[in-house]
Design a protein around this motif. Structure first.
Motif, short mmCIF file in Angstrom:
data_model
loop_
_atom_site.label_atom_id
_atom_site.label_comp_id
_atom_site.label_asym_id
_atom_site.label_seq_id
_atom_site.Cartn_x
_atom_site.Cartn_y
_atom_site.Cartn_z
N VAL A 298 0.83 -1.22 0.00
CA VAL A 298 0.00 0.00 0.00
C VAL A 298 0.86 1.27 0.00
CG1 VAL A 298 -1.80 1.28 1.21
CG2 VAL A 298 -1.92 -1.22 1.09
N PRO A 299 1.84 1.42 0.91
CA PRO A 299 2.70 2.60 0.82
C PRO A 299 3.49 2.66 -0.48
CG PRO A 299 2.92 1.54 2.96
CD PRO A 299 2.15 0.61 2.11
N PHE A 300 3.88 1.50 -1.00
CA PHE A 300 4.57 1.43 -2.28
C PHE A 300 3.69 2.02 -3.38
CE2 PHE A 300 5.92 -1.28 -6.02
CZ PHE A 300 7.11 -0.60 -6.24
N GLY A 301 2.40 1.62 -3.40
CA GLY A 301 1.46 2.17 -4.37
C GLY A 301 1.26 3.66 -4.20
N ALA A 302 1.16 4.11 -2.93
CA ALA A 302 0.96 5.54 -2.66
C ALA A 302 2.14 6.38 -3.14
CB ALA A 302 0.73 5.75 -1.16
N ILE A 303 3.35 5.86 -2.90
CA ILE A 303 4.56 6.58 -3.35
C ILE A 303 4.57 6.68 -4.88
CG2 ILE A 303 7.07 6.42 -3.51
CD1 ILE A 303 7.00 5.11 -0.72
N LEU A 304 4.21 5.59 -5.55
CA LEU A 304 4.21 5.60 -7.01
C LEU A 304 3.13 6.53 -7.56
CD1 LEU A 304 4.81 1.84 -7.93
CD2 LEU A 304 6.44 3.74 -8.00
N ILE A 305 1.95 6.56 -6.93
CA ILE A 305 0.90 7.48 -7.38
C ILE A 305 1.39 8.92 -7.29
CG2 ILE A 305 -1.37 8.43 -6.82
CD1 ILE A 305 -2.23 5.63 -5.97
N THR A 306 2.00 9.27 -6.17
CA THR A 306 2.54 10.63 -5.99
C THR A 306 3.58 10.94 -7.06
OG1 THR A 306 2.16 10.58 -3.60
CG2 THR A 306 3.77 12.16 -4.41
N LEU A 307 4.50 9.98 -7.28
CA LEU A 307 5.57 10.19 -8.26
C LEU A 307 5.01 10.39 -9.67
CD1 LEU A 307 8.56 10.15 -9.16
CD2 LEU A 307 8.37 7.64 -9.30
N PHE A 308 4.09 9.53 -10.09
CA PHE A 308 3.58 9.61 -11.46
C PHE A 308 2.65 10.80 -11.65
CE2 PHE A 308 4.59 4.92 -11.52
CZ PHE A 308 5.65 5.05 -12.42
N LEU A 309 1.90 11.20 -10.61
CA LEU A 309 1.11 12.42 -10.70
C LEU A 309 2.03 13.62 -10.90
CD1 LEU A 309 -1.66 11.99 -7.96
CD2 LEU A 309 -2.04 12.34 -10.41
N TYR A 310 3.13 13.64 -10.16
CA TYR A 310 4.09 14.73 -10.30
C TYR A 310 4.68 14.76 -11.72
CZ TYR A 310 8.42 17.38 -9.91
OH TYR A 310 9.43 18.27 -10.13
N ASP A 339 8.67 12.68 -27.35
CA ASP A 339 8.45 12.42 -25.93
C ASP A 339 6.98 12.35 -25.54
OD1 ASP A 339 11.15 12.39 -25.59
OD2 ASP A 339 11.30 14.48 -24.94
N MET A 340 6.07 12.53 -26.47
CA MET A 340 4.64 12.52 -26.14
C MET A 340 4.20 11.18 -25.55
SD MET A 340 3.09 15.41 -26.77
CE MET A 340 1.41 15.18 -27.34
N ILE A 341 4.93 10.12 -25.88
CA ILE A 341 4.57 8.80 -25.37
C ILE A 341 4.66 8.74 -23.85
CG2 ILE A 341 6.92 7.85 -25.46
CD1 ILE A 341 3.67 6.01 -26.43
N TRP A 342 5.47 9.64 -23.25
CA TRP A 342 5.63 9.65 -21.79
C TRP A 342 4.33 10.01 -21.08
CZ3 TRP A 342 9.45 7.21 -19.67
CH2 TRP A 342 10.65 7.07 -20.36
N HIS A 343 3.45 10.76 -21.72
CA HIS A 343 2.15 11.07 -21.13
C HIS A 343 1.40 9.77 -20.83
CE1 HIS A 343 2.13 15.47 -21.96
NE2 HIS A 343 2.87 15.14 -23.00
N PHE A 344 1.40 8.87 -21.82
CA PHE A 344 0.72 7.59 -21.64
C PHE A 344 1.41 6.72 -20.58
CE2 PHE A 344 -0.76 8.39 -26.11
CZ PHE A 344 -2.10 8.48 -25.80
N ILE A 345 2.74 6.78 -20.56
CA ILE A 345 3.48 5.98 -19.59
C ILE A 345 3.17 6.42 -18.16
CG2 ILE A 345 5.81 5.44 -18.72
CD1 ILE A 345 6.77 5.51 -21.61
N TRP A 346 3.11 7.74 -17.93
CA TRP A 346 2.80 8.24 -16.58
C TRP A 346 1.36 7.90 -16.20
CZ3 TRP A 346 7.39 8.02 -16.06
CH2 TRP A 346 8.36 8.87 -16.56
N MET A 347 0.43 7.97 -17.18
CA MET A 347 -0.96 7.56 -16.89
C MET A 347 -1.02 6.08 -16.50
SD MET A 347 -3.08 9.39 -19.98
CE MET A 347 -2.88 11.13 -20.35
N ALA A 348 -0.30 5.25 -17.24
CA ALA A 348 -0.27 3.83 -16.93
C ALA A 348 0.34 3.58 -15.55
CB ALA A 348 0.51 3.07 -18.00
N GLY A 349 1.37 4.37 -15.21
CA GLY A 349 2.00 4.23 -13.90
C GLY A 349 1.03 4.54 -12.77
#
Length: 633
Positions: A298-310, A339-349
């Motif tokens: 759960v904290p692992f998921g929370a950290i990743l959500i914060t990172l990818f939202l940023y 680099d537009m593909i990174w938008h999709f990568i961060w959404m997937a993250g």
């Protein structure tokens, strides 16, 4: 002596789970086919853009309103009634609701569409507590994470399919007819599949049921407040996820248009990426959890959500690229634009991390909530989910419409708020962060192989005894246990500046020698007795010290004293593979290597209190050691 448990993949094919999965999957598809079709019709029927937005908001409000008004009743009814019968009744009601819905689509009567939306929300209100509270009655504890992962992944795939189906067909010439037939067929199939759901007895058949909206809502929150703090914070965490998800889904079209510069097909693609990634994360969660409820994810998921939202908030807008922002890009152009593909990568993250975040929380609520109040707790969770989703709309309106923020600024705010909410939850319930530390150490830095962990009871008091090889033995035993364990720890180590915070978080019990500090010695045994009286697990290392040569020393008589005062079962445990590690007395000062750092935790069968002696327990641990050596050979 490997534990004989069913392979998780068999769950989806089982009669105890498949009918429920199919029923909720069809229900989610039907909801979204109809809602999406209606939203498009309302927008196109509107005379102005403002009217279209008004209709859309009214429809969204009518769908969520029943969750506020009737969740209390739904929770009480699910608690008091046999669940499979109630599910069939709820699904049967979906058929006449969809008859009205089909008529509204064909006649395009706005008031009829809005009425159908309300009744769909009402049906979902009563189905929600049943869907989640029935799971622990039909799946084994080691299957609970898998079951929730399948339900969550199925739900988001259904949302995606329903949205795409409704969007595409309602705009076709024969669209209204196709949509009308589809919702009626899906409702009928959903009722048919519900008839195969196994019987699930009422958790609290004598519960007093009230038709008073306010009293019933108060009742479900009273049931929630009676649970442990971990359950309460899990409900908060799930509700917070729905706030984030609602904001992202609502803001996705604007983000794609104004940041990515994409057209309508790019919006659909972004929705596909986000929804499927949540489904993938939900399924991966079971693998990472090793078929158990692993709160460390759960904290692992929370950290990743914060990172990818940023990261998503930092992606440059389309003006950065050569293509002018007024010429919207096609999907092919977006994929070919550097680099537009990174938008999709961060959404997937974000989506994958959301699966890591929510699935263990749902499983924890189901496992740790008292059976007699489980449905009411889930109903309270639904009320809070609805409240947070309303909050997401308010937050979006204030930031985007009133303050005129850019969509990227809202995502950055979400990243910061997610970090603060996570810190609040993990400060109030240290078990989450403790399991995260243990997960990183015992699962990621080492390969931990557990055998016969089913011998560690899922409920009730017991004492865990183990050989003592390293300073982190307790972490590896906790990694193998389905429940928290309170370990007795030598006081000088417990109070050491570097480790005191960790032992305090784990609710360890400090103990000193009787000669050095008789008062602390007595208090430690009193604390152990109190913990066992409350039905907790207590862990001790009867050798009293780390092994100096890798062998198992004599067990001291303190365990006999504990059991004499609190006659509970004792579970012998053997730790293998830690001798020679960096944390043992024969330390090899090198970083742990994943390939070779294999640790085994083997739990023996419980020993009745009247058969417990220090010598007998040592013999049992030695027998488990011999089993470990045989496996290595």
């Amino acid at each position: 002596m490997q534990n004989n448990k069913k392979h998780p993949s068999a769950l989806l094919n089982s009669k105890r789970f498949l009918p429920l999965f199919v029923t909720q999957f069809l229900s989610a598809i039907n909801d979204n086919v109809y809602k999406q079709s209606v939203l498009i019709l309302l927008v196109f029927q509107a005379a102005t853009l403002a009217d279209g937005a008004l209709y859309s908001n009214i429809a969204a409000g009518l769908f969520i309103l029943p969750f506020f008004l009737f969740s209390g009743m739904a929770g009480q009814l699910a608690e008091k009634t046999e669940k499979s019968k109630l599910i069939r009744l709820v699904k049967l009601c979906e058929i006449p609701i969809m008859v009205i819905g089909a008529a509204s689509i064909l006649t395009q009567q706005v008031w009829l569409m809005l009425a159908t939306i309300f009744f769909m929300g009402l049906q979902s209100t009563f189905f929600g507590p049943l869907k989640y509270s029935i799971l622990p009655q039909h799946v084994a504890p080691n299957e609970l994470t898998k079951a929730n992962g399948l339900v969550e992944s199925g739900t988001f795939v259904a949302i995606l399919l329903g949205t795409i189906f409704g969007t595409y067909f309602i705009t076709q010439t024969v669209g209204p007819v196709v949509i009308s037939i589809a919702v009626l067929v899906l409702a009928t199939l959903g009722y048919f599949s519900s008839r195969f759901i196994p019987v699930s007895e009422a958790n609290e058949p004598n519960l007093h049921f009230t038709y008073n909206i306010f009293s019933s809502t108060k009742n479900v929150f009273k049931a929630l407040n009676a649970q442990t703090e971990s359950v309460g914070k899990s409900v908060l965490g799930i509700s917070w996820f729905w706030l984030i998800g609602a904001i992202i889904l609502t803001a996705l079209p604007n983000y794609v248009k104004h940041v990515m510069g994409g057209d309508e097909l790019v919006v659909t693609s972004a929705l596909v990426v986000f929804s499927l990634s949540i489904a993938i994360g939900s399924l991966l969660c079971e693998k990472l959890s090793r078929s158990r409820i692993e709160l460390g994810i759960v904290p692992f998921g929370a950290i990743l959500i914060t990172l990818f939202l940023y990261l998503l908030s930092q992606e440059p807008a389309i003006e950065t690229y050569i293509t002018p922002s007024e010429n919207l890009l096609t999907l092919k152009q977006v994929l070919n634009t550097g680099d537009m593909i990174w938008h999709f990568i961060w959404m997937a993250g974000i989506g994958i991390a959301s699966g890591f975040y929510t699935v263990p929380l749902y499983a924890l609520i189901q496992q740790r909530t008292e059976e007699s109040s489980r449905s009411r707790v889930i109903a309270a969770n639904n009320v809070l989910n609805a409240l947070f989703m309303v909050g997401s709309a308010i937050l979006s309106i204030i930031t985007l419409s009133v303050l005129k923020w850019h969509i990227s600024s809202l995502l950055l705010l979400l990243a910061g708020l997610n970090l603060l909410i996570s810190i609040h939850i993990y400060t109030k319930v240290p078990e989450f962060f403790l399991r995260f530390v243990i997960y990183i150490l015992a699962i990621c830095m080492y390969r931990v192989r557990t055998k016969c962990e089913v011998n560690i009871p899922s409920e009730g008091a017991a004492v865990i005894v183990s050989n003592h090889v390293s300073f982190v033995d307790w972490m590896f035993i906790l990694a193998a246990s389905p429940r928290p364990i309170r370990f007795m720890v030598f006081a000088p180590i417990y109070y050491s500046p570097a480790l005191h915070w960790l032992f305090k978080m784990a609710k360890a019990i400090p103990i000193n020698s009787e000669k050095t500090n008789p008062e602390a010695f007595k208090k430690a045994f009193d604390d152990v007795a109190s913990a066992l009286e409350r039905g907790e697990l207590v862990g001790i290392f009867p050798e009293g010290k780390l092994t100096s040569d890798g062998s198992i020393d004599m067990f001291r008589r303190g365990i006999e004293r504990i059991i004499e005062r609190s006659p509970v079962p004792v579970i012998p445990v053997h730790l293998g593979g830690l001798w020679g590690s960096v944390f043992s007395r024969k330390a090899k000062w090198q970083l742990p290597r994943l390939k070779y750092s294999l640790v085994s935790v083997t739990a023996g069968e419980p020993i009745a209190a009247d058969k417990v002696t220090a010598d007998n327990l040592r013999e049992q641990v030695l027998a488990l050691k011999a089993l470990h050596s045989k496996d290595i050979d």
